[in-house]
Design an enzyme around this catalytic site. Structure first.
Site, mmCIF file in Angstrom:
data_model
loop_
_atom_site.group_PDB
_atom_site.id
_atom_site.type_symbol
_atom_site.label_atom_id
_atom_site.label_comp_id
_atom_site.label_asym_id
_atom_site.label_seq_id
_atom_site.Cartn_x
_atom_site.Cartn_y
_atom_site.Cartn_z
ATOM 1 N N CYS A 236 -1.331 0.617 7.215
ATOM 2 C CA CYS A 236 -2.496 0.631 7.403
ATOM 3 C C CYS A 236 -2.964 -0.686 6.586
ATOM 4 C CB CYS A 236 -3.121 2.009 7.128
ATOM 5 S SG CYS A 236 -3.003 3.216 7.699
ATOM 6 N N ARG A 237 -2.703 -0.209 5.605
ATOM 7 C CA ARG A 237 -3.650 -1.686 4.638
ATOM 8 C C ARG A 237 -3.017 -3.112 4.436
ATOM 9 N NH1 ARG A 237 -5.316 1.820 -0.437
ATOM 10 N NH2 ARG A 237 -3.140 3.264 0.530
ATOM 11 N N SER A 238 -1.844 -2.656 3.828
ATOM 12 C CA SER A 238 -0.715 -4.028 3.648
ATOM 13 C C SER A 238 -0.274 -4.667 4.865
ATOM 14 C CB SER A 238 0.187 -3.401 2.786
ATOM 15 O OG SER A 238 1.603 -2.520 3.490
ATOM 16 N N ASN B 130 2.358 1.453 4.176
ATOM 17 C CA ASN B 130 2.792 0.408 4.814
ATOM 18 C C ASN B 130 2.508 0.512 6.421
ATOM 19 O OD1 ASN B 130 5.223 -1.704 5.117
ATOM 20 N ND2 ASN B 130 3.307 -2.507 4.960
ATOM 21 N N CYS C 166 0.785 -1.237 0.171
ATOM 22 C CA CYS C 166 -0.191 0.202 -0.198
ATOM 23 C C CYS C 166 0.676 1.086 0.293
ATOM 24 C CB CYS C 166 -0.785 0.043 0.997
ATOM 25 S SG CYS C 166 0.040 0.073 2.370
ATOM 26 N N ASP D 153 -7.759 3.384 1.596
ATOM 27 C CA ASP D 153 -6.986 4.468 1.514
ATOM 28 C C ASP D 153 -7.712 5.161 3.760
ATOM 29 O OD1 ASP D 153 -4.721 5.466 3.609
ATOM 30 O OD2 ASP D 153 -3.242 6.425 2.282
HETATM 31 P P1 4NP Z 1 -1.232 2.696 3.999
HETATM 32 O O1 4NP Z 1 -1.969 4.647 4.939
HETATM 33 O O2 4NP Z 1 -1.065 3.023 2.636
HETATM 34 O O3 4NP Z 1 -2.519 2.235 3.900
HETATM 35 O O4 4NP Z 1 -0.266 2.780 4.991
HETATM 36 C C1 4NP Z 1 -1.725 5.234 4.660
HETATM 37 C C2 4NP Z 1 -0.684 5.615 5.475
HETATM 38 C C3 4NP Z 1 0.035 6.716 6.019
HETATM 39 C C4 4NP Z 1 0.526 7.783 4.567
HETATM 40 C C5 4NP Z 1 -0.145 7.695 3.628
HETATM 41 C C6 4NP Z 1 -1.065 6.722 3.874
HETATM 42 N N1 4NP Z 1 1.219 8.583 4.504
HETATM 43 O O5 4NP Z 1 0.744 9.431 3.969
HETATM 44 O O6 4NP Z 1 1.638 9.178 5.117
#
Ligand code: 4NP
Length: 152
Positions: free
Chosen positions: A12-14, A10, A7, A121
């Site tokens: 939240c989702r992945s 790294n 994602c 997200d």
């Molecule tokens: P993820 O969510 O891609 O599901 O881990 C996010 C976590 C942090 C950020 C973006 C998406 N960020 O921009 O910090």
């Protein structure tokens, strides 16, 4: 068989997808046949544990992801993994712009359920969004397990 969940951050989702798939692989008796890991397109959260909300949502359903640590995807991953699964179309776009290797790069829900749908997200959302994310991840990982049962 080596599967990498990807994602943006790294956190939240992945990592949630990694935790859910690992749990289901254990349940299915496939843990020794499939290696699962996760990584982010970006490296902003390198070394961080998953977002607290992701940890809580996972724990509520019996998944333990607190010990996971974020890392950025590496060129080597494109050869060392068989399958790299991005959570949304932006992830796929970014992955396809990197030097390709032997790994199949696909959208998580397309690979799992043949659905051109994204796992959104939840970072700027609330607990409901994290729960919705887990609904998608569980459905997808159930389908991946069924697919692997036929393959391995
Ligand atoms: P993820 O969510 O891609 O599901 O881990 C996010 C976590 C942090 C950020 C973006 C998406 N960020 O921009 O910090």
């Amino acid at each position: 068989m080596r599967i990498l969940m990807v994602c943006l951050g790294n956190i939240c989702r992945s990592p949630s997808a990694e935790g859910v798939l690992r749990y289901k692989l254990n349940q299915a008796g496939l843990a020794d046949k499939v290696f699962v890991d996760s990584a982010g397109i970006g490296g902003w959260h390198e070394g961080d544990a998953p977002d607290k909300r992701a940890q809580k949502a996972a724990k509520n359903r019996g998944y333990e992801i607190a010990n996971l640590r974020a890392r950025q995807i590496q060129p080597d991953d494109f050869s060392s993994f068989d399958v790299i699964l991005g959570m949304d179309n932006n992830n796929i776009k970014a992955l396809k712009q990197m030097p390709q290797g032997t790994a199949v790069v696909d959208l998580f829900l397309n690979y799992a359920l043949a659905e051109q749908a994204e796992v959104d997200d939840p970072y700027y959302g609330d607990m409901q969004d994290f729960d919705q994310m887990l609904n998608y991840l569980e459905a997808g990982c159930d389908a991946i397990i069924q697919r692997l049962k036929g393959q391995l």
